[in-house]
Design a protein around this motif. Structure first.
Motif, PDB file in Angstrom:
ATOM      1  N   LEU A 172       0.184  -4.271   7.260  1.00 23.50           N
ATOM      2  CA  LEU A 172      -0.953  -3.743   6.513  1.00 23.50           C
ATOM      3  C   LEU A 172      -1.164  -4.516   5.213  1.00 23.50           C
ATOM      4  N   LEU A 173      -0.080  -4.832   4.527  1.00 21.70           N
ATOM      5  CA  LEU A 173      -0.192  -5.607   3.286  1.00 21.70           C
ATOM      6  C   LEU A 173      -0.738  -7.005   3.548  1.00 21.70           C
ATOM      7  N   VAL A 174      -0.294  -7.632   4.622  1.00 25.03           N
ATOM      8  CA  VAL A 174      -0.800  -8.969   4.959  1.00 25.03           C
ATOM      9  C   VAL A 174      -2.282  -8.906   5.307  1.00 25.03           C
ATOM     10  N   LEU A 175      -2.695  -7.893   6.045  1.00 30.20           N
ATOM     11  CA  LEU A 175      -4.100  -7.726   6.397  1.00 30.20           C
ATOM     12  C   LEU A 175      -4.955  -7.517   5.150  1.00 30.20           C
ATOM     13  N   LEU A 176      -4.509  -6.647   4.266  1.00 34.04           N
ATOM     14  CA  LEU A 176      -5.269  -6.404   3.040  1.00 34.04           C
ATOM     15  C   LEU A 176      -5.320  -7.649   2.148  1.00 34.04           C
ATOM     16  N   LEU A 218      -8.759  -9.443   0.983  1.00 33.54           N
ATOM     17  CA  LEU A 218      -9.049  -9.687  -0.437  1.00 33.54           C
ATOM     18  C   LEU A 218      -9.262 -11.167  -0.730  1.00 33.54           C
ATOM     19  N   SER A 219      -8.496 -12.024  -0.087  1.00 27.49           N
ATOM     20  CA  SER A 219      -8.684 -13.456  -0.342  1.00 27.49           C
ATOM     21  C   SER A 219      -9.976 -13.965   0.288  1.00 27.49           C
TER      22      SER A 219
END
Length: 52
Positions: free
Chosen positions: A20-24, A28-29
């Motif tokens: 989930l953190l990698v997806l977010l 964002l990038s």
């Protein structure tokens, strides 16, 4: 190097929270202010390529 891989083998457990953190981070990038001008350039070059 093989001993390092052997020590790490079996100790890696990736949690769904990490995904989930990698997806977010990717989202964002992709919408960051530094990337928006590049998107406009790609859209304009695609438009000009079709009509040239």
């Amino acid at each position: 190097m093989n001993t390092i891989y052997d020590q790490l083998d079996g100790n890696w457990a990736v949690s769904p929270f990490s995904y989930l953190l990698v997806l977010l981070g990717g989202i964002l990038s992709a919408v960051s202010i530094c990337y928006v001008p590049i998107l406009v350039m790609f859209m304009f070059s695609g438009y000009m390529g079709k009509h040239a």
